[in-house]
Design a protein around this motif. Structure first.
Motif, PDB file in Angstrom:
ATOM      1  N   ALA A   5      -6.081 -10.244  -2.515  1.00 25.23           N
ATOM      2  CA  ALA A   5      -5.887  -9.155  -1.554  1.00 25.23           C
ATOM      3  C   ALA A   5      -4.654  -8.386  -1.995  1.00 25.23           C
ATOM      4  O   ALA A   5      -3.697  -8.975  -2.497  1.00 25.23           O
ATOM      5  CB  ALA A   5      -5.703  -9.694  -0.140  1.00 25.23           C
ATOM      6  N   GLU A   6      -4.711  -7.072  -1.844  1.00 27.69           N
ATOM      7  CA  GLU A   6      -3.571  -6.256  -2.265  1.00 27.69           C
ATOM      8  C   GLU A   6      -3.508  -4.995  -1.422  1.00 27.69           C
ATOM      9  O   GLU A   6      -4.474  -4.621  -0.778  1.00 27.69           O
ATOM     10  CB  GLU A   6      -3.680  -5.899  -3.751  1.00 27.69           C
ATOM     11  CG  GLU A   6      -4.901  -5.061  -4.089  1.00 27.69           C
ATOM     12  CD  GLU A   6      -5.077  -4.829  -5.580  1.00 27.69           C
ATOM     13  OE1 GLU A   6      -4.087  -4.819  -6.310  1.00 27.69           O
ATOM     14  OE2 GLU A   6      -6.234  -4.651  -5.995  1.00 27.69           O
ATOM     15  N   LEU A   7      -2.350  -4.367  -1.445  1.00 29.67           N
ATOM     16  CA  LEU A   7      -2.179  -3.102  -0.757  1.00 29.67           C
ATOM     17  C   LEU A   7      -2.572  -1.962  -1.682  1.00 29.67           C
ATOM     18  O   LEU A   7      -2.168  -1.943  -2.850  1.00 29.67           O
ATOM     19  CB  LEU A   7      -0.723  -2.914  -0.326  1.00 29.67           C
ATOM     20  CG  LEU A   7      -0.237  -3.836   0.778  1.00 29.67           C
ATOM     21  CD1 LEU A   7       1.243  -3.623   1.029  1.00 29.67           C
ATOM     22  CD2 LEU A   7      -1.030  -3.628   2.046  1.00 29.67           C
ATOM     23  N   VAL A   8      -3.347  -1.042  -1.174  1.00 28.95           N
ATOM     24  CA  VAL A   8      -3.682   0.180  -1.893  1.00 28.95           C
ATOM     25  C   VAL A   8      -2.931   1.287  -1.167  1.00 28.95           C
ATOM     26  O   VAL A   8      -3.153   1.527   0.018  1.00 28.95           O
ATOM     27  CB  VAL A   8      -5.205   0.446  -1.883  1.00 28.95           C
ATOM     28  CG1 VAL A   8      -5.523   1.735  -2.617  1.00 28.95           C
ATOM     29  CG2 VAL A   8      -5.953  -0.725  -2.495  1.00 28.95           C
ATOM     30  N   VAL A   9      -2.011   1.924  -1.886  1.00 34.27           N
ATOM     31  CA  VAL A   9      -1.062   2.843  -1.262  1.00 34.27           C
ATOM     32  C   VAL A   9      -1.423   4.283  -1.579  1.00 34.27           C
ATOM     33  O   VAL A   9      -1.783   4.611  -2.706  1.00 34.27           O
ATOM     34  CB  VAL A   9       0.370   2.546  -1.761  1.00 34.27           C
ATOM     35  CG1 VAL A   9       1.376   3.488  -1.135  1.00 34.27           C
ATOM     36  CG2 VAL A   9       0.738   1.100  -1.481  1.00 34.27           C
ATOM     37  N   PHE A  10      -1.307   5.127  -0.559  1.00 30.44           N
ATOM     38  CA  PHE A  10      -1.424   6.569  -0.713  1.00 30.44           C
ATOM     39  C   PHE A  10      -0.330   7.173   0.139  1.00 30.44           C
ATOM     40  O   PHE A  10      -0.365   7.063   1.369  1.00 30.44           O
ATOM     41  CB  PHE A  10      -2.799   7.082  -0.276  1.00 30.44           C
ATOM     42  CG  PHE A  10      -2.966   8.557  -0.456  1.00 30.44           C
ATOM     43  CD1 PHE A  10      -3.199   9.089  -1.709  1.00 30.44           C
ATOM     44  CD2 PHE A  10      -2.854   9.425   0.608  1.00 30.44           C
ATOM     45  CE1 PHE A  10      -3.341  10.453  -1.889  1.00 30.44           C
ATOM     46  CE2 PHE A  10      -2.989  10.791   0.449  1.00 30.44           C
ATOM     47  CZ  PHE A  10      -3.231  11.305  -0.816  1.00 30.44           C
ATOM     48  N   GLY A  11       0.654   7.776  -0.500  1.00 34.55           N
ATOM     49  CA  GLY A  11       1.796   8.321   0.239  1.00 34.55           C
ATOM     50  C   GLY A  11       2.551   7.201   0.915  1.00 34.55           C
ATOM     51  O   GLY A  11       2.917   6.220   0.289  1.00 34.55           O
ATOM     52  N   ASN A  12       2.757   7.311   2.234  1.00 31.93           N
ATOM     53  CA  ASN A  12       3.459   6.247   2.949  1.00 31.93           C
ATOM     54  C   ASN A  12       2.501   5.417   3.808  1.00 31.93           C
ATOM     55  O   ASN A  12       2.911   4.759   4.751  1.00 31.93           O
ATOM     56  CB  ASN A  12       4.606   6.818   3.795  1.00 31.93           C
ATOM     57  CG  ASN A  12       4.113   7.719   4.915  1.00 31.93           C
ATOM     58  OD1 ASN A  12       2.954   8.120   4.932  1.00 31.93           O
ATOM     59  ND2 ASN A  12       4.988   8.039   5.838  1.00 31.93           N
ATOM     60  N   HIS A  13       1.211   5.447   3.474  1.00 39.14           N
ATOM     61  CA  HIS A  13       0.201   4.637   4.138  1.00 39.14           C
ATOM     62  C   HIS A  13      -0.402   3.674   3.118  1.00 39.14           C
ATOM     63  O   HIS A  13      -0.443   3.971   1.923  1.00 39.14           O
ATOM     64  CB  HIS A  13      -0.921   5.505   4.719  1.00 39.14           C
ATOM     65  CG  HIS A  13      -0.484   6.335   5.869  1.00 39.14           C
ATOM     66  ND1 HIS A  13       0.078   7.573   5.718  1.00 39.14           N
ATOM     67  CD2 HIS A  13      -0.520   6.095   7.195  1.00 39.14           C
ATOM     68  CE1 HIS A  13       0.371   8.072   6.893  1.00 39.14           C
ATOM     69  NE2 HIS A  13       0.021   7.190   7.817  1.00 39.14           N
ATOM     70  N   ALA A  14      -0.878   2.561   3.599  1.00 37.09           N
ATOM     71  CA  ALA A  14      -1.535   1.592   2.722  1.00 37.09           C
ATOM     72  C   ALA A  14      -2.652   0.907   3.488  1.00 37.09           C
ATOM     73  O   ALA A  14      -2.596   0.776   4.711  1.00 37.09           O
ATOM     74  CB  ALA A  14      -0.528   0.555   2.221  1.00 37.09           C
ATOM     75  N   VAL A  15      -3.670   0.487   2.765  1.00 40.02           N
ATOM     76  CA  VAL A  15      -4.751  -0.315   3.329  1.00 40.02           C
ATOM     77  C   VAL A  15      -4.839  -1.599   2.516  1.00 40.02           C
ATOM     78  O   VAL A  15      -4.356  -1.666   1.389  1.00 40.02           O
ATOM     79  CB  VAL A  15      -6.116   0.429   3.319  1.00 40.02           C
ATOM     80  CG1 VAL A  15      -6.082   1.633   4.240  1.00 40.02           C
ATOM     81  CG2 VAL A  15      -6.509   0.823   1.909  1.00 40.02           C
ATOM     82  N   ILE A  16      -5.465  -2.604   3.105  1.00 38.86           N
ATOM     83  CA  ILE A  16      -5.628  -3.879   2.415  1.00 38.86           C
ATOM     84  C   ILE A  16      -6.973  -3.870   1.713  1.00 38.86           C
ATOM     85  O   ILE A  16      -8.014  -3.677   2.340  1.00 38.86           O
ATOM     86  CB  ILE A  16      -5.554  -5.063   3.400  1.00 38.86           C
ATOM     87  CG1 ILE A  16      -4.209  -5.062   4.125  1.00 38.86           C
ATOM     88  CG2 ILE A  16      -5.772  -6.382   2.667  1.00 38.86           C
ATOM     89  CD1 ILE A  16      -4.138  -6.062   5.271  1.00 38.86           C
ATOM     90  N   SER A  17      -6.940  -4.083   0.413  1.00 42.43           N
ATOM     91  CA  SER A  17      -8.152  -4.201  -0.396  1.00 42.43           C
ATOM     92  C   SER A  17      -8.318  -5.676  -0.746  1.00 42.43           C
ATOM     93  O   SER A  17      -7.357  -6.333  -1.160  1.00 42.43           O
ATOM     94  CB  SER A  17      -8.001  -3.357  -1.670  1.00 42.43           C
ATOM     95  OG  SER A  17      -9.008  -3.657  -2.596  1.00 42.43           O
ATOM     96  N   VAL A  18      -9.534  -6.203  -0.555  1.00 40.33           N
ATOM     97  CA  VAL A  18      -9.765  -7.631  -0.790  1.00 40.33           C
ATOM     98  C   VAL A  18     -10.905  -7.850  -1.769  1.00 40.33           C
ATOM     99  O   VAL A  18     -11.751  -6.982  -1.968  1.00 40.33           O
ATOM    100  CB  VAL A  18     -10.110  -8.375   0.529  1.00 40.33           C
ATOM    101  CG1 VAL A  18      -8.963  -8.313   1.510  1.00 40.33           C
ATOM    102  CG2 VAL A  18     -11.385  -7.857   1.143  1.00 40.33           C
ATOM    103  N   ARG A  19     -10.894  -9.022  -2.374  1.00 40.46           N
ATOM    104  CA  ARG A  19     -12.041  -9.477  -3.149  1.00 40.46           C
ATOM    105  C   ARG A  19     -13.138  -9.738  -2.121  1.00 40.46           C
ATOM    106  O   ARG A  19     -12.948 -10.526  -1.195  1.00 40.46           O
ATOM    107  CB  ARG A  19     -11.676 -10.759  -3.896  1.00 40.46           C
ATOM    108  CG  ARG A  19     -12.665 -11.158  -4.933  1.00 40.46           C
ATOM    109  CD  ARG A  19     -12.234 -12.408  -5.694  1.00 40.46           C
ATOM    110  NE  ARG A  19     -10.865 -12.330  -6.182  1.00 40.46           N
ATOM    111  CZ  ARG A  19     -10.028 -13.376  -6.204  1.00 40.46           C
ATOM    112  NH1 ARG A  19     -10.406 -14.551  -5.747  1.00 40.46           N
ATOM    113  NH2 ARG A  19      -8.809 -13.237  -6.673  1.00 40.46           N
ATOM    114  N   ALA A  20     -14.245  -9.045  -2.238  1.00 40.43           N
ATOM    115  CA  ALA A  20     -15.315  -9.148  -1.237  1.00 40.43           C
ATOM    116  C   ALA A  20     -15.871 -10.568  -1.204  1.00 40.43           C
ATOM    117  O   ALA A  20     -16.278 -11.110  -2.221  1.00 40.43           O
ATOM    118  CB  ALA A  20     -16.422  -8.149  -1.553  1.00 40.43           C
ATOM    119  N   THR A  21     -15.861 -11.158  -0.020  1.00 41.43           N
ATOM    120  CA  THR A  21     -16.421 -12.486   0.174  1.00 41.43           C
ATOM    121  C   THR A  21     -17.093 -12.539   1.543  1.00 41.43           C
ATOM    122  O   THR A  21     -16.506 -12.100   2.538  1.00 41.43           O
ATOM    123  CB  THR A  21     -15.345 -13.592   0.063  1.00 41.43           C
ATOM    124  OG1 THR A  21     -15.918 -14.837   0.438  1.00 41.43           O
ATOM    125  CG2 THR A  21     -14.134 -13.311   0.905  1.00 41.43           C
TER     126      THR A  21
END
Length: 179
Positions: free
Chosen positions: A65-81
């Motif tokens: 799992a990691e943060l995907v950042v755009f500007g000052n926002h981020a979402v959590i991206s995960v290995r799909a399971t």
């Protein structure tokens, strides 16, 4: 609080970074047809090339799992399971590179998600691969919750879902009623 979370969300002055890691300028000579096809993938040729490489990179070589950042926002991206949907009650929103974003039901809270993930991690039957994903998501959520300069915000996303259409019976095949 790890500096990676705060550092990832700090917006530096000047032009925003195009990519997460170090970069360098590279000059390529490409056929016009290749440039046209890359431009269809993304208007920025550099991003088009990187997106093609990321699609080919196995997701297992990336963090669970990691943060995907755009500007000052981020979402959590995960290995799909599938375990995340089954055990944590989230919907996975697929990304082109094989990873996924987490989507909560409208009434669910981030605290509920964090609790379900912790409960799943207590179960010894959870596979090692799934355990890595759950632990990484829990660490990101915990770090964000404990950070004083990070806010956990809930946002809605648009998800399209296919629906099955039922066949209409022809009038001649309709059941008849007898009284």
């Amino acid at each position: 609080m790890p500096t990676s979370l705060i550092g990832a969300l700090r917006r530096p002055r000047g032009r925003p970074k195009k990519f997460d890691g170090p970069t360098r300028v590279v000059s390529l000579t490409l056929p016009e047809s290749a440039i046209a096809r890359l431009a269809q993938t993304h208007g920025d040729l550099g991003r088009a090339v990187v997106s093609l490489i990321e699609r080919k990179t196995p997701t297992t070589s990336r963090p669970a799992a990691e943060l995907v950042v755009f500007g000052n926002h981020a979402v959590i991206s995960v290995r799909a399971t599938p375990a995340l949907e089954q055990r944590a009650g989230v919907q996975l929103v697929p990304l082109p590179d094989g990873r996924a974003l987490l989507s909560l039901e409208a009434l669910e809270s981030v605290a509920d998600l964090e609790l379900r993930i912790s409960d799943a991690l207590d179960d010894e039957a959870l596979s090692a691969d799934d355990r890595a994903v759950f632990a990484a998501v829990r660490a990101i959520l915990r770090d964000a919750r404990q950070a004083q300069d990070v806010a956990l915000l809930r946002r809605n996303i648009i998800v399209l879902q296919g629906v099955r259409r039922t066949r209409r019976r022809s009038s001649s095949a309709a059941p008849t009623r007898t009284t």
